[in-house]
Design an enzyme around this catalytic site. Structure first.
Site, PDB file in Angstrom:
ATOM      1  N   CYS A   7       3.437   8.664   0.692  1.00  0.00           N
ATOM      2  CA  CYS A   7       4.265   7.608   1.699  1.00  0.00           C
ATOM      3  C   CYS A   7       4.151   6.321   0.990  1.00  0.00           C
ATOM      4  O   CYS A   7       3.872   5.629   0.508  1.00  0.00           O
ATOM      5  CB  CYS A   7       3.850   7.619   3.157  1.00  0.00           C
ATOM      6  SG  CYS A   7       4.187   6.797   4.128  1.00  0.00           S
ATOM      7  N   CYS A  61      -0.409   6.910   9.529  1.00  0.00           N
ATOM      8  CA  CYS A  61       0.806   5.907  10.560  1.00  0.00           C
ATOM      9  C   CYS A  61       1.198   4.501  10.820  1.00  0.00           C
ATOM     10  O   CYS A  61       0.447   4.998  11.892  1.00  0.00           O
ATOM     11  CB  CYS A  61       1.492   6.686  10.996  1.00  0.00           C
ATOM     12  SG  CYS A  61       2.667   8.133  10.216  1.00  0.00           S
ATOM     13  N   CYS A 109       3.133  -0.764  16.179  1.00  0.00           N
ATOM     14  CA  CYS A 109       3.344  -0.842  14.981  1.00  0.00           C
ATOM     15  C   CYS A 109       2.218  -1.824  14.490  1.00  0.00           C
ATOM     16  O   CYS A 109       2.718  -2.874  14.705  1.00  0.00           O
ATOM     17  CB  CYS A 109       4.341  -0.742  14.207  1.00  0.00           C
ATOM     18  SG  CYS A 109       4.556  -0.557  12.267  1.00  0.00           S
ATOM     19  N   CYS A 155       8.426  -3.182  16.641  1.00  0.00           N
ATOM     20  CA  CYS A 155       7.625  -2.802  17.469  1.00  0.00           C
ATOM     21  C   CYS A 155       6.739  -2.292  17.405  1.00  0.00           C
ATOM     22  O   CYS A 155       5.451  -2.765  17.296  1.00  0.00           O
ATOM     23  CB  CYS A 155       7.728  -0.928  16.239  1.00  0.00           C
ATOM     24  SG  CYS A 155       9.157  -0.815  16.425  1.00  0.00           S
ATOM     25  N   CYS A 190       7.705  -5.599   8.208  1.00  0.00           N
ATOM     26  CA  CYS A 190       9.234  -5.144   8.749  1.00  0.00           C
ATOM     27  C   CYS A 190       9.245  -6.773   9.570  1.00  0.00           C
ATOM     28  O   CYS A 190       8.746  -7.048  10.536  1.00  0.00           O
ATOM     29  CB  CYS A 190       8.022  -4.179   9.428  1.00  0.00           C
ATOM     30  SG  CYS A 190      10.544  -2.869  10.205  1.00  0.00           S
ATOM     31  N   SER A 242      12.605   8.123   7.136  1.00  0.00           N
ATOM     32  CA  SER A 242      12.592   7.411   8.235  1.00  0.00           C
ATOM     33  C   SER A 242      12.964   6.709   8.755  1.00  0.00           C
ATOM     34  O   SER A 242      12.829   4.946   8.410  1.00  0.00           O
ATOM     35  CB  SER A 242      10.582   7.397   8.320  1.00  0.00           C
ATOM     36  OG  SER A 242      10.062   6.950  10.323  1.00  0.00           O
ATOM     37  N   GLU A 284       0.526  -1.321  -0.313  1.00  0.00           N
ATOM     38  CA  GLU A 284      -0.021   0.035   0.240  1.00  0.00           C
ATOM     39  C   GLU A 284       0.714   1.392  -0.354  1.00  0.00           C
ATOM     40  O   GLU A 284       2.045   1.129   0.020  1.00  0.00           O
ATOM     41  CB  GLU A 284      -0.747  -0.412   1.275  1.00  0.00           C
ATOM     42  CG  GLU A 284      -1.789  -1.636   1.417  1.00  0.00           C
ATOM     43  CD  GLU A 284      -2.595  -1.640   2.868  1.00  0.00           C
ATOM     44  OE1 GLU A 284      -2.720  -2.472   2.424  1.00  0.00           O
ATOM     45  OE2 GLU A 284      -1.915  -0.914   3.816  1.00  0.00           O
TER      46      GLU A 284
END
Ligand code: SAH
Length: 377
Positions: free
Chosen positions: A125, A362, A139, A136, A132, A218, A112
């Site tokens: 973005c 986010c 997230c 974290c 990932c 980031s 996405e």
């Protein structure tokens, strides 16, 4: 010694030939330098690379037949050895605030990307990995596990596909993409070999010609990655700090055990020393998690931690997703937190939550990953 071609070696040759035919190179995997090398190999001058890049990045052509400046022989060679292949948009969701989430198909997987329009500009973005592996705790992407690194054509292809969509759909009056943030899925600094050529193409005046200040990487704070990056590209850096001390950071960002706050901020300082893109300082991202990192003492700790680092703090209200106990801090707490930071003369912005109604904010990107290693059925 001359080898006689027997049946089996003929077979191998045939196979190789077929493989060669299949293994065409994809121009969206190549930055300008690589294109120069390729064009030299096929006996073409470098100005042809400039023409090709204009066709690809200004006209968004993916078909060599449209490249009218090229003679037949060149078109023949390009068709023989190369393709222009990119991820295709298979679905889109539009938020009440104008944010668009595009779902892209890459092989048999989806990723996405999010288009965030503002008054005279627009930010895209994009993702650097499918899934990932940093885990974290706050997230959503982390919940999907790690699948794989995206290739150059899949990273730059996100920007290319979105730009092409905007170019072809002029009646929608969408702003041209002026800013790119590597804040989609994944950790960009764990995929440097694909990230760097992609950034080169974003910066290249024959590519997307974006300003270095308008491209933001980031990172969770992969220290060796930041150290390498400083010798590779100069773009805006954002650090997902999210905690005022190692005790809290270890709990919410496990990679902090490996790269603690002190080492991270040291490496950031070194990056800033070399960087022109970060003249106003590095961006420190700080997600507001109720009762975890949002107390008054945390604001003071954070301010002290950053007193020697030129920075801007970006406060991010935590965006919800299913299956977690986290909550976003109240507005009252967030405002108090910001006030304290401002008393230290730190510049603080609060990130407006965009596209949360379509799960485009986010940490809400999931990519709907189809992978037998990630989902046990
Ligand atoms: N791996 C990179 C990019 C991640 S996404 C990094 O860590 O920086 C971009 C930002 O969104 C990061 O700061 C990330 O910590 C933050 N984020 C993740 N989940 C979030 C959530 N649910 N709400 C708000 N921000 C979140």
């Amino acid at each position: 010694m001359i080898l006689k071609q027997n049946k089996s070696s003929k077979k191998i040759l045939k196979k190789k030939y077929i493989n060669n035919k299949i293994k065409k190179i994809n121009f969206l995997n190549m930055n300008r330098e690589k294109l120069y090398i390729f064009f030299k190999k096929i006996g073409e001058k470098s100005f042809r690379v400039h023409q090709l890049m204009k066709f690809i990045y200004n006209n968004f052509y993916d078909n060599f037949d449209y490249m009218t400046n090229f003679n037949k022989n060149l078109i023949y060679k390009l068709k023989k050895y190369a393709v222009i292949k990119y991820p295709s948009i298979i679905d889109q969701k539009i938020s009440y605030d104008g944010t668009i989430k595009w779902i892209l198909k890459i092989k048999n997987q989806n990723i996405e990307m999010v288009y965030i329009p503002e008054k005279n500009r627009a930010t895209l973005c994009i993702s650097s990995q499918i899934g990932c592996f940093l885990n974290c705790s706050f997230c959503y992407t982390a919940k999907q596990g790690f699948n794989r690194n995206l290739k150059v054509f899949e990273i730059i292809g996100q920007l290319w596909t979105a730009s092409k969509f905007i170019f072809l759909n002029k009646s929608l009056k969408l702003n041209k993409i002026t800013n790119v943030v590597m804040m989609g899925m994944g950790e960009p600094l764990l995929n440097l070999s694909n990230l760097i050529p992609s950034i080169n193409i974003m910066l290249d005046n024959l590519g997307f010609n974006l300003s270095k200040r308008r491209i933001t990487i980031s990172t969770v704070g992969i220290v060796p990655g930041i150290d390498k990056l400083k010798n590779m590209v100069d773009v805006s850096l954002a650090i997902s700090l999210h905690a005022p001390n190692d005790y809290i950071r270890n709990k919410i960002i496990p990679i902090n055990y490996k790269y603690n706050i002190k080492n991270l901020l040291n490496s950031v300082k070194n990056y800033l020393f070399k960087s022109k893109a970060n003249k106003n300082g590095v961006t420190i991202e700080y997600v507001m998690l109720n009762n975890i990192n949002d107390k008054i003492k945390h604001a003071h700790q954070l301010a002290n931690l950053l007193k020697n680092i030129p920075c801007i703090i970006n406060i991010i209200p935590w965006n919800k997703f299913p299956g977690t106990n986290y909550k976003c801090s109240s507005n009252e707490k967030i405002n108090k937190f910001i006030k304290i930071l401002k008393n230290y003369k730190i510049i603080v912005f609060i990130r407006k939550t965009r596209g949360d109604d379509i799960n485009a904010a986010c940490g809400q990107l999931s990519g709907n990953i189809h992978n037998k290693f990630l989902f046990k059925k």
